[in-house]
Write an enzyme that holds these catalytic residues in place. Structure first.
Site, short mmCIF file in Angstrom:
data_model
loop_
_atom_site.label_atom_id
_atom_site.label_comp_id
_atom_site.label_asym_id
_atom_site.label_seq_id
_atom_site.Cartn_x
_atom_site.Cartn_y
_atom_site.Cartn_z
N LYS A 1 0.82 -1.21 0.00
CA LYS A 1 0.00 0.00 0.00
C LYS A 1 0.86 1.27 0.00
O LYS A 1 0.34 2.37 -0.13
CB LYS A 1 -0.94 -0.01 1.21
CG LYS A 1 -1.97 -1.14 1.15
CD LYS A 1 -2.91 -1.11 2.33
CE LYS A 1 -3.93 -2.26 2.23
NZ LYS A 1 -4.87 -2.25 3.39
N GLY B 1 -3.19 -15.95 -2.69
CA GLY B 1 -4.42 -16.56 -2.22
C GLY B 1 -5.45 -15.55 -1.75
O GLY B 1 -6.25 -15.84 -0.85
N ASP C 1 -8.79 -27.71 1.55
CA ASP C 1 -7.64 -26.80 1.54
C ASP C 1 -6.40 -27.42 0.91
O ASP C 1 -5.78 -26.83 0.03
CB ASP C 1 -7.30 -26.38 2.97
CG ASP C 1 -8.19 -25.25 3.48
OD1 ASP C 1 -8.97 -24.70 2.68
OD2 ASP C 1 -8.10 -24.93 4.67
N HIS D 1 -14.59 -21.25 3.92
CA HIS D 1 -13.51 -22.04 4.47
C HIS D 1 -13.64 -23.46 3.93
O HIS D 1 -14.65 -23.81 3.29
CB HIS D 1 -13.53 -22.05 6.00
CG HIS D 1 -12.85 -20.86 6.61
ND1 HIS D 1 -11.51 -20.61 6.45
CD2 HIS D 1 -13.34 -19.85 7.37
CE1 HIS D 1 -11.19 -19.49 7.09
NE2 HIS D 1 -12.28 -19.01 7.65
#
Length: 395
Positions: free
Chosen positions: A71, A92, A165, A135
């Site tokens: 940033k 991700g 995952d 999730h």
């Protein structure tokens, strides 16, 4: 490449990993285990006073850490300088995040047309849920995987976050990255890899979907071949309250199981479903007569396909697991060894995870980034304090 790291099949491959959680870091660890030089780019708020990383941060082993403030006005330019020298970038974030930061695929591929840009998300880069939170449990729920796991008449059982995952997510990201690297080697063109956990999990269900279509699988939990529905492919409690796993599917294995347990059962009637309630009852009763380890000693090395159900803390000590190094213990931490194995370019787990920002200056220098002192002074990049405990620093 970190000093002292053995060369694996990906030696010479440079990977930039935008720091995250779950399947992204796992994919980076796998690439590092295979010999790639993986530089994890962390946020400034991850630089602590006492350090992060260390032996217990298993998913970040074998990497180096650079802290960049994306940033900061100069932050994206530094990342693009790294990208120009890299073969792979993996991230991700939710769709659109890296684009808003100015380091999305258009900017990165403009700087490095051969780059493989790997994107790891739960729902994918497109579709009605692409921008939604989720999730592992929600991703595998929507694919049918969660609904297929559990006992008959009971609720779905959560298979840790292995199926979504790490199986459908991290592993498929690595598969996509390796395939895209192969294509880039032939064509000179990089590309974007959209690795979605829902896609990978559905892909893992190929065999199950096939059996369902052929009438060999019921869309009901706990009544099928591989979900505990068959009595000779199930888990049984032992005398000490532990468990053994039985997988005697083939007739010759089932016959051996019956022989070793000395059951009054006709092995030729293995697939006579009318006998299954009695068989299950007999198996449960027999296994309850001895401890888990007593049964393990009896079945060790036989073809009855019976194994003790070990805890995570026990796995590293099992002779077979220990001999192969499937689970190793380093710096007092049990963790997986490198997988798979190679006959020539041996893979190896790298050094313990570094503290966030421990390698910022070294990586920027090694990769030939100009003006390192200036970007550190401006705060666009951050070097971790030099007095962090040795166990948390990269090598």
């Amino acid at each position: 490449m970190p000093a002292g790291k053995p060369a694996g099949p990906l030696a010479g491959c440079r990977v930039v990993e935008l720091g995250g959680i779950g399947p992204g870091p796992f994919a980076g660890m796998l690439l590092a285990d295979l010999g790639a030089e993986v530089v994890r780019v962390d946020r400034p708020d991850r630089v602590p006073e006492v350090g992060t990383g260390g032996p217990a941060d298993v998913q970040n082993r074998g990497k180096r850490s650079v802290v960049l403030d994306l940033k900061h006005p100069a932050g994206p330019a530094i990342l693009l300088d790294l990208v120009e020298r890299a073969d792979v970038l993996i991230e991700g974030f939710r769709p659109g995040v890296t684009e808003r930061l100015g380091v999305g695929p258009p900017e990165c591929l403009a700087r490095n047309p051969r780059l493989v840009y790997g994107r790891m998300t739960g729902w994918g880069q497109s579709g009605p849920l692409a921008a939604s939170a989720g999730h592992d449990i929600t991703y595998i729920a929507l694919t049918g995987a969660l609904g297929a796991i559990g006992s008959a008449g009971g609720p779905p059982q959560i298979p840790l976050n292995l199926v979504g995952d790490f199986g459908g997510g991290g592993c498929y990201l690595v598969i996509g990255v390796l395939a895209a690297l192969h294509a880039a080697g032939r064509t000179g063109r990089g590309q974007v890899v959209d690795a979605a956990i829902v896609d990978g999990t559905a892909h893992l269900l190929a065999s199950t979907f096939g059996k369902l279509a052929a009438g060999g699988w019921s869309d009901e939990r706990g009544v099928n071949q591989l979900d505990g529905g068959w009595p000779f492919y199930a888990v049984y409690e032992t005398k000490d309250g532990r468990h053994v796993a039985v997988g005697a599917l083939e007739p010759k294995f089932y016959r051996r199981l019956v022989e070793l347990l000395e059951l009054d059962v006709d092995p030729d009637r293995q697939h006579d479903r009318s006998t299954w309630p009695e068989v299950r009852q007999l198996l449960a009763k027999r296994f309850a007569e001895r401890t888990r380890d007593q049964w393990a000693e009896l079945f060790e090395g036989t073809d009855a396909c019976v194994a003790p159900v070990l805890g995570l803390g026990e796995a590293a000590a099992h002779p077979h697991v220990a001999t192969r190094g499937s689970v190793i213990c380093r710096d007092g931490v049990a963790q997986p060894g490198a997988a798979p194995r190679f006959s020539v370019t041996a893979s190896s787990p790298g050094a313990a995870a570094p503290a966030a920002g421990a390698d910022t200056r070294a990586v920027l220098d090694d990769w030939g980034i100009a003006g390192v002192d200036e970007v550190l002074e401006a705060g666009a990049a951050v070097q971790a304090p030099p007095d962090l405990p040795d166990a948390t620093r990269g090598s």
